[in-house]
Design a protein around this motif. Structure first.
Motif, short mmCIF file in Angstrom:
data_model
loop_
_atom_site.label_atom_id
_atom_site.label_comp_id
_atom_site.label_asym_id
_atom_site.label_seq_id
_atom_site.Cartn_x
_atom_site.Cartn_y
_atom_site.Cartn_z
N GLU A 111 19.14 -29.04 -2.82
CA GLU A 111 19.45 -29.34 -1.26
C GLU A 111 20.85 -29.60 -1.05
OE1 GLU A 111 17.91 -30.80 -3.85
OE2 GLU A 111 15.91 -31.09 -3.24
N GLN A 112 21.69 -29.92 -1.89
CA GLN A 112 23.10 -30.11 -1.38
C GLN A 112 23.70 -28.87 -1.28
OE1 GLN A 112 24.03 -32.55 -5.05
NE2 GLN A 112 24.68 -34.14 -3.68
N MET A 113 23.41 -27.78 -2.21
CA MET A 113 23.99 -26.46 -2.11
C MET A 113 23.28 -25.95 -0.95
SD MET A 113 23.98 -25.05 -5.84
CE MET A 113 22.52 -25.75 -6.69
N LEU A 114 22.24 -25.96 -0.32
CA LEU A 114 21.84 -25.35 0.86
C LEU A 114 22.23 -25.88 2.10
CD1 LEU A 114 18.04 -24.58 -0.09
CD2 LEU A 114 19.98 -23.04 -0.05
N THR A 115 22.62 -27.14 2.03
CA THR A 115 23.15 -27.93 3.18
C THR A 115 24.63 -27.53 3.17
OG1 THR A 115 21.74 -29.96 2.99
CG2 THR A 115 24.03 -30.23 3.84
N ASP A 116 25.26 -27.39 2.34
CA ASP A 116 26.78 -27.11 2.35
C ASP A 116 26.86 -25.42 2.57
OD1 ASP A 116 27.48 -29.35 1.34
OD2 ASP A 116 27.90 -28.99 -0.77
N LEU A 117 25.87 -24.68 2.43
CA LEU A 117 25.78 -23.09 2.81
C LEU A 117 25.70 -23.42 4.31
CD1 LEU A 117 25.59 -20.35 2.92
CD2 LEU A 117 23.09 -20.54 2.28
N ILE A 118 24.60 -24.03 4.79
CA ILE A 118 24.42 -24.06 6.37
C ILE A 118 25.53 -24.58 7.18
CG2 ILE A 118 22.66 -24.58 8.10
CD1 ILE A 118 20.67 -24.47 5.65
N THR A 119 26.03 -25.65 6.66
CA THR A 119 27.04 -26.07 7.36
C THR A 119 28.41 -25.56 7.33
OG1 THR A 119 27.61 -27.77 5.63
CG2 THR A 119 26.16 -28.58 7.31
N GLY A 120 28.67 -24.56 6.55
CA GLY A 120 29.72 -23.74 6.06
C GLY A 120 30.71 -24.34 5.35
N LYS A 121 30.37 -25.37 4.58
CA LYS A 121 30.95 -25.84 3.60
C LYS A 121 31.63 -25.00 2.39
CE LYS A 121 31.88 -30.14 0.95
NZ LYS A 121 31.21 -31.32 0.30
#
Lengths: 328, 215
Positions: A111-121
């Motif tokens: 979840e953290q990885m996908l969030t970081d992908l989608i937010t551009g982090k």
């Protein structure tokens, strides 16, 4: 595909000095002996962080990289090529799953990885921020971007972290199909009609600068490489991998009578390739979000997350257990 | 008519992909809220048999809401290429993991006998051994014991050679296994040559092309 040109984080000042010196020495001795590190082993925080970053970027590159080729599934010429293109795209997404799992063993949740992908982090391979406007562009990606990825992945498969090595071993086997498929498609166009040759030549011209950027900035601009190579996180320098790629694939391009848009490209008597440096300012600009396709790639992922949420929720409601970190 | 102003007010992105254009997706919004913690599924570990009589070997995990779906995901993820004659799936939390040693210290040499015998009747446990770090766990055999810890000790008596660096123990009942009746799952792949490297032979085309350009 698609790992390449990873962006590593600068070590924090005195970070290594804060580590237990005895454990650090044992950790380094294990790597020196050629043994792999497994998830339950002690490891320095920097090693863990850089590995998560690298494997996560690789995983993101696999699922984002499936988008420009996925674009061409419905328009691939002929049923057989549609099937092959679909199989390749399916492989890439499967590679993403393998790599996310390997990164999870280091403690970062999916979840953290996908969030970081989608937010551009979190970043992914910069080449996928460029469009594939024709079928020939898709073929160039299938052949030469996959070829670059194989150079990178074969090197990293000899790295020190067990779960990443196991995933890469599996990925490299499947990549051999991608490489042959892409080469076959390019050869088909290059040995075809004048219009087909023109199409593949134009695609090659478009993709050559991103391909040269694929392995990351030149060694003289890359920092933090020394400790990462000592710990076998990074197995070859950016320039070494670029040289290896040029050595293997430029002759294959030239034998098809295709040209490359670099008047300085040649192999010296000492076996080293000379080339014009790509525009590294553009590389930096694109990786920071200002590329032709950054917004589209992330919008598609964002929509997939949002539109798939109800399916995950429905399945989760019948789930009998909770998440546990994968073992290996 | 029900309107959704928050969506309508956003410009749909324009793509080279007609499928994406048809979806009329809103523009990318970097201020997306983070995914909720751990909204993903439980994890399962997957073992794969490459050919008849070969030992089942660990291939990796899958995330799934239950073991039936885990099996389906495992089949797609780990057996869509090359040959496969069977798959075993176990919940990650059902696997007892021994400590990891190294090539200098076989793990069986440092195992300690459980202080107390297992409670209850004996049952079957499957033992998976990791011969070398970086490789994959392979099925070594079955032992009978009253607890996973006791099974680990029994494995030492049964399989202590050749040396290995880590052991996984799973209660036999906790493994979902394909059977004889499932083997036709993998029979459909033989004609799918388009996804095999060997099916792409380019040298003939290249040589013909070169001969044509030289003549």
């Amino acid at each position: 595909m698609y790992g390449g040109g990873n962006i590593f984080e600068a070590p924090r000042p005195d970070e290594l000095a804060a580590e237990d010196p005895v454990r650090l020495a044992e950790f380094e001795a294990r790597i020196e002996r050629g043994e792999k590190i497994e998830p339950n082993d002690w490891m320095p925080a920097l090693y863990r962080r850089q590995l998560i970053r690298m494997i996560e970027q690789h995983a993101h590159s696999e699922i984002i990289g499936a988008l420009p080729e996925g674009t061409w599934i419905t328009r691939a010429p002929g049923f057989r090529r549609k099937l092959a293109q679909m199989a390749k795209v399916q492989d890439e997404v499967g590679h993403g799953q393998l790599l996310y799992s390997a990164a999870e063993t280091l403690g970062k949740t999916r979840e953290q990885m996908l969030t970081d992908l989608i937010t551009g982090k979190s970043k992914y391979s910069n080449v996928f921020n460029y469009p594939a406007p024709t079928w020939a562009d898709s073929n160039i990606i299938s052949w030469l971007i996959d070829a670059g990825a194989i150079v990178n992945q074969l090197a990293n498969a000899k790295g020190s972290y067990g779960p990443y090595c196991r995933a890469l071993e599996r990925i490299c086997v499947e990549e051999s199909f991608h490489l042959k498929y892409g080469h076959d498609a390019v050869v088909h166009l290059a040995t075809g009609s004048p219009r087909q040759r023109q199409m593949v030549q134009e695609a090659l011209n478009r993709w050559w600068p991103p391909i040269m950027m694929f392995f990351g900035p030149p060694d003289k601009l890359s920092v933090h490489t020394e400790i990462l190579m000592k710990w076998k996180v990074k197995m070859a320098t950016n320039d070494d991998m670029r040289q290896q790629f040029l050595d293997m694939y430029v002759p294959k391009i030239w034998e098809l009578g295709l040209t490359l848009p670099d008047p300085n490209l040649r192999k010296n008597d000492d076996g080293v390739w000379e080339y014009t440096e790509p525009d590294w300012a553009e590389f930096k600009r694109v990786i920071n979000g200002d590329g032709p396709c950054n917004a589209e790639r992330l919008a598609v992922r964002q929509a997939a997350e949002e539109q798939g949420a109800w399916v995950r929720e429905a399945l989760q409601s019948r789930s009998q257990g909770t998440y546990v970190k994968p073992l290996a | 008519m029900i309107s959704t102003p928050s969506l309508l007010n956003q410009m749909a992105l324009t793509s080279l992909d007609p499928r994406i254009n048809r979806l009329q997706l809103p523009d990318y919004d970097p201020n997306t809220p983070p995914k909720p913690a751990l909204d993903q599924f439980e994890t399962f570990e997957v073992f794969h048999q490459k050919k008849e009589k070969a030992p089942f070997t660990y291939v990796g995990p899958v995330h799934a809401p239950n073991e039936e779906v885990a099996f389906l995901f495992a089949k797609e993820q780990y057996s869509r290429r090359s040959t496969c004659t069977g798959i075993w799936v176990a919940r990650t939390r059902h696997i007892l993991v021994s400590l990891y040693t190294d090539e200098l210290t076989p793990v069986y040499e440092v195992l300690e006998k459980p202080r107390q015998p297992g409670q209850g009747p004996e049952e079957a446990f499957e033992i998976f051994e990791l011969k070398k770090r970086g490789k994959a766990h392979t099925h070594a055999g079955t032992v009978r014991a009253a607890s996973p810890e006791e099974a680990l000790w029994r494995a030492k008596e049964a399989f202590a050679k050749p040396a290995c660096v880590n052991i996984w123990v799973v209660r036999a009942q906790d493994l979902l296994r394909t059977g004889e009746e499932d083997k036709d799952l993998w029979r459909s792949t033989a004609e799918k040559k388009y996804r095999e490297a060997a099916d792409y032979r380019v040298m003939d085309k290249i040589n013909t092309f070169k001969a044509g350009t030289q003549s």
